[in-house]
Scaffold this motif. Structure first.
Motif, mmCIF file in Angstrom:
data_model
loop_
_atom_site.group_PDB
_atom_site.id
_atom_site.type_symbol
_atom_site.label_atom_id
_atom_site.label_comp_id
_atom_site.label_asym_id
_atom_site.label_seq_id
_atom_site.Cartn_x
_atom_site.Cartn_y
_atom_site.Cartn_z
ATOM 1 N N GLU A 166 0.642 14.684 50.612
ATOM 2 C CA GLU A 166 0.879 13.332 50.128
ATOM 3 C C GLU A 166 1.469 12.484 51.241
ATOM 4 O O GLU A 166 1.971 13.000 52.240
ATOM 5 N N SER A 167 1.471 11.201 51.028
ATOM 6 C CA SER A 167 2.019 10.277 52.017
ATOM 7 C C SER A 167 3.507 10.537 52.230
ATOM 8 O O SER A 167 4.250 10.747 51.278
ATOM 9 N N GLY A 168 3.911 10.594 53.492
ATOM 10 C CA GLY A 168 5.315 10.772 53.832
ATOM 11 C C GLY A 168 5.710 12.213 54.097
ATOM 12 O O GLY A 168 6.846 12.482 54.468
ATOM 13 N N MET A 169 4.804 13.160 53.889
ATOM 14 C CA MET A 169 5.134 14.562 54.138
ATOM 15 C C MET A 169 5.151 14.829 55.642
ATOM 16 O O MET A 169 4.296 14.348 56.372
ATOM 17 N N THR A 170 6.130 15.596 56.080
ATOM 18 C CA THR A 170 6.232 15.945 57.499
ATOM 19 C C THR A 170 5.526 17.277 57.744
ATOM 20 O O THR A 170 5.316 18.056 56.805
ATOM 21 N N PRO A 171 5.180 17.552 58.991
ATOM 22 C CA PRO A 171 4.566 18.847 59.311
ATOM 23 C C PRO A 171 5.464 20.024 58.924
ATOM 24 O O PRO A 171 4.974 21.063 58.498
ATOM 25 N N GLY A 172 6.773 19.853 59.009
ATOM 26 C CA GLY A 172 7.699 20.907 58.610
ATOM 27 C C GLY A 172 7.630 21.195 57.119
ATOM 28 O O GLY A 172 7.707 22.348 56.684
ATOM 29 N N GLU A 173 7.529 20.136 56.304
ATOM 30 C CA GLU A 173 7.415 20.320 54.857
ATOM 31 C C GLU A 173 6.110 21.022 54.503
ATOM 32 O O GLU A 173 6.085 21.900 53.638
ATOM 33 N N ILE A 174 5.040 20.645 55.180
ATOM 34 C CA ILE A 174 3.742 21.274 54.940
ATOM 35 C C ILE A 174 3.816 22.754 55.295
ATOM 36 O O ILE A 174 3.351 23.616 54.557
ATOM 37 N N ALA A 175 4.423 23.042 56.439
ATOM 38 C CA ALA A 175 4.552 24.435 56.885
ATOM 39 C C ALA A 175 5.383 25.249 55.902
ATOM 40 O O ALA A 175 5.045 26.398 55.601
ATOM 41 N N SER A 176 6.460 24.663 55.369
ATOM 42 C CA SER A 176 7.290 25.414 54.423
ATOM 43 C C SER A 176 6.543 25.659 53.112
ATOM 44 O O SER A 176 6.702 26.722 52.498
ATOM 45 N N SER B 168 3.825 29.847 49.750
ATOM 46 C CA SER B 168 2.631 30.333 49.051
ATOM 47 C C SER B 168 1.969 31.495 49.783
ATOM 48 O O SER B 168 0.875 31.904 49.424
ATOM 49 N N SER B 169 2.623 32.019 50.823
ATOM 50 C CA SER B 169 2.162 33.180 51.596
ATOM 51 C C SER B 169 0.843 32.942 52.323
ATOM 52 O O SER B 169 0.094 33.876 52.585
ATOM 53 N N VAL B 170 0.560 31.703 52.656
ATOM 54 C CA VAL B 170 -0.617 31.412 53.471
ATOM 55 C C VAL B 170 -0.311 31.708 54.932
ATOM 56 O O VAL B 170 -1.157 32.216 55.665
ATOM 57 N N ILE B 171 0.924 31.403 55.357
ATOM 58 C CA ILE B 171 1.361 31.710 56.721
ATOM 59 C C ILE B 171 2.633 32.541 56.648
ATOM 60 O O ILE B 171 3.309 32.571 55.613
ATOM 61 N N ASP B 172 2.967 33.207 57.761
ATOM 62 C CA ASP B 172 4.155 34.057 57.785
ATOM 63 C C ASP B 172 5.419 33.285 58.136
ATOM 64 O O ASP B 172 6.450 33.464 57.519
ATOM 65 N N GLN B 173 5.340 32.447 59.154
ATOM 66 C CA GLN B 173 6.511 31.724 59.648
ATOM 67 C C GLN B 173 6.238 30.222 59.671
ATOM 68 O O GLN B 173 5.363 29.762 60.392
ATOM 69 N N ALA B 174 6.995 29.475 58.914
ATOM 70 C CA ALA B 174 6.831 28.023 58.868
ATOM 71 C C ALA B 174 7.174 27.401 60.215
ATOM 72 O O ALA B 174 6.489 26.477 60.676
ATOM 73 N N LEU C 247 -7.000 26.646 51.153
ATOM 74 C CA LEU C 247 -6.629 27.539 52.247
ATOM 75 C C LEU C 247 -6.449 28.949 51.715
ATOM 76 O O LEU C 247 -6.104 29.147 50.550
ATOM 77 N N THR C 248 -6.681 29.946 52.581
ATOM 78 C CA THR C 248 -6.437 31.338 52.215
ATOM 79 C C THR C 248 -5.417 31.927 53.178
ATOM 80 O O THR C 248 -5.187 31.384 54.261
ATOM 81 N N HIS C 249 -4.834 33.058 52.808
ATOM 82 C CA HIS C 249 -3.757 33.642 53.607
ATOM 83 C C HIS C 249 -4.258 34.306 54.883
ATOM 84 O O HIS C 249 -3.475 34.572 55.779
ATOM 85 N N ASN C 250 -5.551 34.583 55.000
ATOM 86 C CA ASN C 250 -6.038 35.237 56.206
ATOM 87 C C ASN C 250 -6.604 34.252 57.233
ATOM 88 O O ASN C 250 -7.274 34.652 58.162
ATOM 89 N N MET C 251 -6.312 32.977 57.074
ATOM 90 C CA MET C 251 -6.752 31.971 58.037
ATOM 91 C C MET C 251 -5.784 31.922 59.212
ATOM 92 O O MET C 251 -4.587 32.137 59.058
ATOM 93 N N SER C 252 -6.321 31.595 60.381
ATOM 94 C CA SER C 252 -5.470 31.442 61.561
ATOM 95 C C SER C 252 -4.849 30.048 61.552
ATOM 96 O O SER C 252 -5.273 29.160 60.809
ATOM 97 N N TYR C 253 -3.841 29.872 62.395
ATOM 98 C CA TYR C 253 -3.197 28.558 62.504
ATOM 99 C C TYR C 253 -4.220 27.497 62.900
ATOM 100 O O TYR C 253 -4.195 26.375 62.407
ATOM 101 N N LYS C 254 -5.112 27.853 63.785
ATOM 102 C CA LYS C 254 -6.112 26.896 64.267
ATOM 103 C C LYS C 254 -7.032 26.469 63.131
ATOM 104 O O LYS C 254 -7.333 25.279 62.979
ATOM 105 N N GLU C 255 -7.477 27.431 62.313
ATOM 106 C CA GLU C 255 -8.350 27.114 61.194
ATOM 107 C C GLU C 255 -7.644 26.204 60.196
ATOM 108 O O GLU C 255 -8.228 25.222 59.726
#
Length: 160
Positions: free
Chosen positions: A100-110, A115-121, A144-152
């Protein structure tokens, strides 16, 4: 500069060239260009520096053995493939990320970490910053799925 300074400078250059030329031609190299390297000395040199030396026959046998091992592994992998399809379907659970509008990259990462898509925010946030994705994030809902790379993941959420 006057003539005297110019001549002194030129004389200094001449003396330097003579000194370097003399040193170059009078020093004999440690290794002569006519030196021949025999097979044993080359093998010892390579082994001393951590290399493994094989003959053509040994190399061919090694390749054949490797090819045989790979064929055996393929046959073994085909049998449990039917059992793993259920596990793969479960592991391919899709997470719907809504940005959504106003979300930071840190919030997205957390959110992705929760949701266990990534290991470390923090690692993902650093990746977005490092490669310039953090300024290109698009609004919307993404699958998104949990086996995607950061680049994907970054390419999906930036639509690039």
């Amino acid at each position: 500069m006057n003539k005297r300074n110019t001549r002194a400078f030129a004389f200094g250059i001449l003396i330097a060239v003579i000194a370097f030329g003399t040193a170059y031609f009078l020093n004999k190299p440690e290794h002569t260009e006519n030196r021949t390297i025999d097979e044993n000395s080359a093998k010892k040199f390579l082994q001393a520096h951590g290399y493994t030396v094989l003959t053509n026959e040994e190399y061919t046998l090694l390749q054949q053995k490797d090819a045989k091992d790979q064929n055996e592994n393929k046959e073994v992998k085909e049998e449990p493939a039917e059992k793993n399809t259920e596990q793969e379907e479960e592991s391919q659970k899709v997470y719907q990320l809504t940005i959504e509008s106003g979300m930071t990259p840190g919030e997205i990462a957390s959110l992705l970490e929760k949701s266990s898509v990534i290991d470390q925010a923090a690692d993902f946030g650093y990746y977005l910053e490092e490669y310039g994705y953090s300024k290109k994030i698009q609004l919307g809902t993404f699958e998104l799925t949990h086996n995607m790379s950061y680049k994907e993941i970054a390419k999906i959420i930036t639509k690039s």
